[in-house]
Structures are given as structure tokens and as C-alpha cells.
Design an enzyme around this catalytic site. Structure first.
Site, short mmCIF file in Angstrom:
data_model
loop_
_atom_site.label_atom_id
_atom_site.label_comp_id
_atom_site.label_asym_id
_atom_site.label_seq_id
_atom_site.Cartn_x
_atom_site.Cartn_y
_atom_site.Cartn_z
N ASN A 1 32.32 17.65 30.55
CA ASN A 1 33.32 17.06 31.42
C ASN A 1 34.71 17.48 30.50
O ASN A 1 34.86 17.45 29.15
CB ASN A 1 33.13 15.55 31.73
CG ASN A 1 32.86 14.62 30.43
OD1 ASN A 1 32.50 14.93 29.51
ND2 ASN A 1 33.19 13.31 30.77
N GLU B 1 38.66 16.18 30.77
CA GLU B 1 39.49 15.14 31.45
C GLU B 1 40.80 15.70 31.38
O GLU B 1 41.07 16.81 30.82
CB GLU B 1 39.18 13.94 30.94
CG GLU B 1 37.71 13.20 31.33
CD GLU B 1 37.63 11.88 30.46
OE1 GLU B 1 38.49 11.29 29.93
OE2 GLU B 1 36.55 11.27 31.09
N CYS C 1 33.78 17.22 36.04
CA CYS C 1 32.46 16.82 35.50
C CYS C 1 31.80 17.79 35.02
O CYS C 1 32.03 19.13 35.13
CB CYS C 1 31.59 16.10 36.81
SG CYS C 1 32.14 14.66 37.39
N GLU D 1 28.69 19.03 35.20
CA GLU D 1 27.98 19.64 36.07
C GLU D 1 28.89 20.66 36.74
O GLU D 1 28.39 22.02 37.03
CB GLU D 1 27.33 18.97 37.23
CG GLU D 1 26.21 17.87 36.72
CD GLU D 1 27.12 16.52 36.60
OE1 GLU D 1 28.35 16.60 35.79
OE2 GLU D 1 26.57 15.58 36.80
N CYS E 1 27.27 12.71 39.85
CA CYS E 1 28.32 12.24 40.98
C CYS E 1 27.82 12.70 42.43
O CYS E 1 27.53 13.90 42.39
CB CYS E 1 29.55 11.88 40.79
SG CYS E 1 30.44 13.50 40.63
N CYS F 1 29.35 16.36 42.57
CA CYS F 1 28.66 17.45 41.74
C CYS F 1 27.20 17.67 42.54
O CYS F 1 26.80 18.69 42.19
CB CYS F 1 28.32 16.76 40.27
SG CYS F 1 29.80 16.92 39.08
N1 THU Z 1 31.10 12.42 34.98
C1 THU Z 1 30.45 13.76 34.68
O1 THU Z 1 30.94 14.67 33.81
N2 THU Z 1 29.34 14.00 35.43
C2 THU Z 1 28.98 12.99 36.62
O2 THU Z 1 28.11 13.37 37.32
C3 THU Z 1 29.63 11.78 36.47
C4 THU Z 1 30.92 11.55 35.92
C5 THU Z 1 32.03 12.16 33.93
C6 THU Z 1 33.60 12.16 34.76
C7 THU Z 1 34.69 11.37 33.79
O3 THU Z 1 34.95 12.64 32.80
C8 THU Z 1 33.39 10.81 33.09
O4 THU Z 1 32.36 11.04 33.53
C9 THU Z 1 33.49 9.19 33.44
O5 THU Z 1 33.30 9.01 34.77
#
Ligand code: THU
Length: 147
Positions: free
Chosen positions: A53, A55, A64, A66, A100, A103
Site C-alpha cells: 500500500n 498512502e 492498496c 493489491e 477491499c 481491489c
Molecule cells: N489496504 C490495502 O492495501 N488493501 C486492502 O485490501 C485493504 C486496505 C490498505 C489501504 C490503507 O493504506 C490501509 O490498508 C488501511 O486501510
């Protein structure tokens, strides 16, 4: 290979994919959520493409793990052949992460291009949950709908 149909990669390949996802999580840029995530995509030819991820100070622009992995894979020219995915969330004791909704749709694009139903390994320090992408995203919208 349709991982979802088989629901098993074999212990060794499964662990290698999970290890790759953990390694990817080590590169996560997650200063705002403090929730590092790593993803590893396994392709039919044995190649593994990872992502973490990423940010942003403008929170809603965060990517994210994925999605980053899929963008890398498509950007390398891969079109289908997705056999399995491992996703790990580095939060001690927490439930195994599941991708999520966005993704799931992004993963479906690569799966649909090769008509595979990848096995998704959802991982945390608490355990591993194995689920087919088609179970995470039934009746998915995909490239076939566009003709
Ligand atoms: N996140 C992912 O990388 N993949 C997911 O499927 C769920 C959430 C990340 C996004 C954010 O940087 C952190 O997790 C908290 O939501």
C-alpha cells in the site's frame, strides 16, 4: 490454472507466495493508517509480482497493495494467467485481511483476461483464510460485458 477451483497450491508454493507478500508489506508506505499491507500475485509461468500500500497526505488518494501489484503486472504486459494471490496485513493478532471491494474488482480484471479464478490467501499473524476470487466477488462485472 484455476486456483479457486483447486483451492490449494501445495504447502510449499503457498508459503513462498505468503513470504513474498510479507516481504512486500515491508516496503509499505503507510504512515497515516499504520497498517502495512503486502500483496503477491502468482502467475501460471511461476512469476510473482508484488505490491504494497502507498498512502498519501491527501488520504483518499492512497493505493492498496493489491491495486499496486495489479498495476505493476499489467504494466509489465501480463494479460491473464493469474493463479493465486496472497494478501497480508501487518497488524498483530488481527483478523486475516480480505481485499477491499475496489481491489476485488481490480484483481478480477487480470483474472478475467485469462479466464482464471485465482485462489486468494488472506493472511494475518492470526492465520490464513483461503477463498476463491469468485466467492469474494460473485457475478463480477468484467471485460466480457463490454463486448
Ligand atoms: N489496504 C490495502 O492495501 N488493501 C486492502 O485490501 C485493504 C486496505 C490498505 C489501504 C490503507 O493504506 C490501509 O490498508 C488501511 O486501510
Amino acid at each position: 490454472m484455476g486456483g479457486g477451483a483447486e483451492m490449494s497450491l501445495g504447502e510449499e508454493r503457498e508459503q513462498a507466495l505468503i513470504d513474498a507478500a510479507f516481504a512486500a508489506a515491508g516496503h509499505a508506505y503507510a504512515p497515516y493508517s499504520d497498517y502495512p499491507v503486502g500483496a503477491a500475485l502468482l502467475f501460471d509461468d511461476g512469476a510473482v509480482v508484488t505490491g504494497c500500500n502507498v498512502e498519501n497526505a491527501s488520504y483518499g488518494l492512497s493505493l492498496c497493495a493489491e491495486t499496486v501489484a495489479v498495476a505493476k503486472a499489467l504494466g509489465e504486459g501480463r494479460r491473464g494467467g493469474l493463479a493465486a494471490v496472497a494478501v497480508v496485513g501487518l497488524k498483530t493478532g488481527a483478523e486475516p485481511i480480505t481485499p477491499c471491494g475496489r481491489c476485488r474488482q481490480v484483481l478480477n480484471e487480470v483474472a478475467a483476461l485469462g479466464q482464471s479464478d485465482p485462489l486468494v490467501l488472506c493472511v494475518s499473524s492470526a492465520g490464513v483464510r483461503r477463498v476463491a476470487l469468485s466467492a469474494l466477488l460473485p457475478h463480477a462485472f468484467g471485460p466480457a460485458h463490454l463486448g
